[in-house]
Design an enzyme around this catalytic site. Sequence first.
Site, PDB file in Angstrom:
ATOM      1  N   SER A 126       0.706  -0.873   0.215  1.00 37.27           N
ATOM      2  CA  SER A 126       0.149   0.290  -0.201  1.00 37.27           C
ATOM      3  C   SER A 126       0.915   1.705  -0.172  1.00 37.27           C
ATOM      4  CB  SER A 126      -0.654   0.289   1.458  1.00 37.27           C
ATOM      5  OG  SER A 126      -1.279   1.215   1.434  1.00 37.27           O
ATOM      6  N   TYR A 150      -2.392   0.161   9.898  1.00 39.65           N
ATOM      7  CA  TYR A 150      -2.346  -0.578   8.840  1.00 39.65           C
ATOM      8  C   TYR A 150      -1.061   0.107   7.730  1.00 39.65           C
ATOM      9  CZ  TYR A 150      -3.674  -1.592   4.235  1.00 39.65           C
ATOM     10  OH  TYR A 150      -3.529  -1.484   2.579  1.00 39.65           O
ATOM     11  N   LYS A 154       1.689  -2.993   6.724  1.00 38.66           N
ATOM     12  CA  LYS A 154       2.141  -2.957   5.401  1.00 38.66           C
ATOM     13  C   LYS A 154       3.794  -3.155   5.806  1.00 38.66           C
ATOM     14  CE  LYS A 154      -1.560  -5.030   3.648  1.00 38.66           C
ATOM     15  NZ  LYS A 154      -1.190  -5.943   2.451  1.00 38.66           N
TER      16      LYS A 154
END
Length: 365
Positions: A126, A150, A154
Amino acid sequence: MSGCILLTGGAGFIGSHTYVALAQAGYDSVIVDDFSNACRSVPGRLEQITGRPVVCYDLDVADPTAMNAVFAAHNIDAVVHFAARKSVPQSLAQPQGFFDTNINTLLSLMKAMDRHRVRRIVYSSSATVYGAPESLPIPEHAPLSYTNPYGLSKLMGEQFLNQKARGRGGWSVGILRYFNPAGAHASGMIGEAPRSDGGNLMPLVAEVAKKERSCIHIYGRDYGTHDGTGIRDYIHVCDLAEGHVKSLDLLLGQGRSHTVNLGKGRGYSVLDVIKTYEAVSGQNIPYRFKPRRAGDVAASFADPKMAQAVLGFEAGRNLLEMCQSSWRWESAGKPMGPAMSATITTTPHPEMQFTPYLIGQSQYV
């Protein structure tokens, strides 16, 4: 190219479109998905689109026994790892759950791959790994950081895989840093249908257009952008899927690891998206401004030159096409009732026989 590809989370939004792109490119694919954030009608819809049976397991990728059985049952050449949680707001509210899913599941998968000598993986990463970008557009060599759990999950996944690729185990890794996937397949049969609110803009805009939601909330109106709302790089999901095919081609053809951005290379604001969707749908889309959300940045869009140089990839579809395909899906194809019939297996075994799904018997409900 040809080969058998394991798609973890393959019934989800990006995974299902990648399944179609792989089929068109001559690959066979096996899906593993626990359907925690995917619709059970997807395998049947994929069978209708591709015209061939779909092998799909309803399993948790973190279950080592089940995954060992899947690898033993199929001659897997590479893995595309989609299975993860991806909502920034949810990660801020439940960071531990994101680490459990996004990190522990990846590590468990890597162990299963090692046991079965499968050492080619495309990783769904991402643009959040860039944190608050120092300059735009964002190149792959930009400083890496994070502004939410998040993004951290990643970034850690990338680091684990890079260390694996640097070792002596013969691993090759394709890390694909997504910007903002949007749109749907041209058939209108698959699209974005999350089981939970991941905070993605376009599905929320569509709900307002369909009168399922009273208005869209815009978080922040004082960013330093042309209209004060946040700017993001939106890439059509079918372009994104084709990027995965090109990544696999390079891994399987040359064994060459790579890290690239997958984006359009330009940004659109929240209001740009709303106004385009209004034009496409013919519906008024009311909106209301809210305070900025923690973890959001003013603007983020890719420098796409590396993907072009390394993969020969370029995102060709524009925002209008994203909105048109999304509205086609939302207004006609999106499942509202029970799942379309398809073969979804729950207990893999190396000697299992799969019964072909009969396309002519399927019905939408």
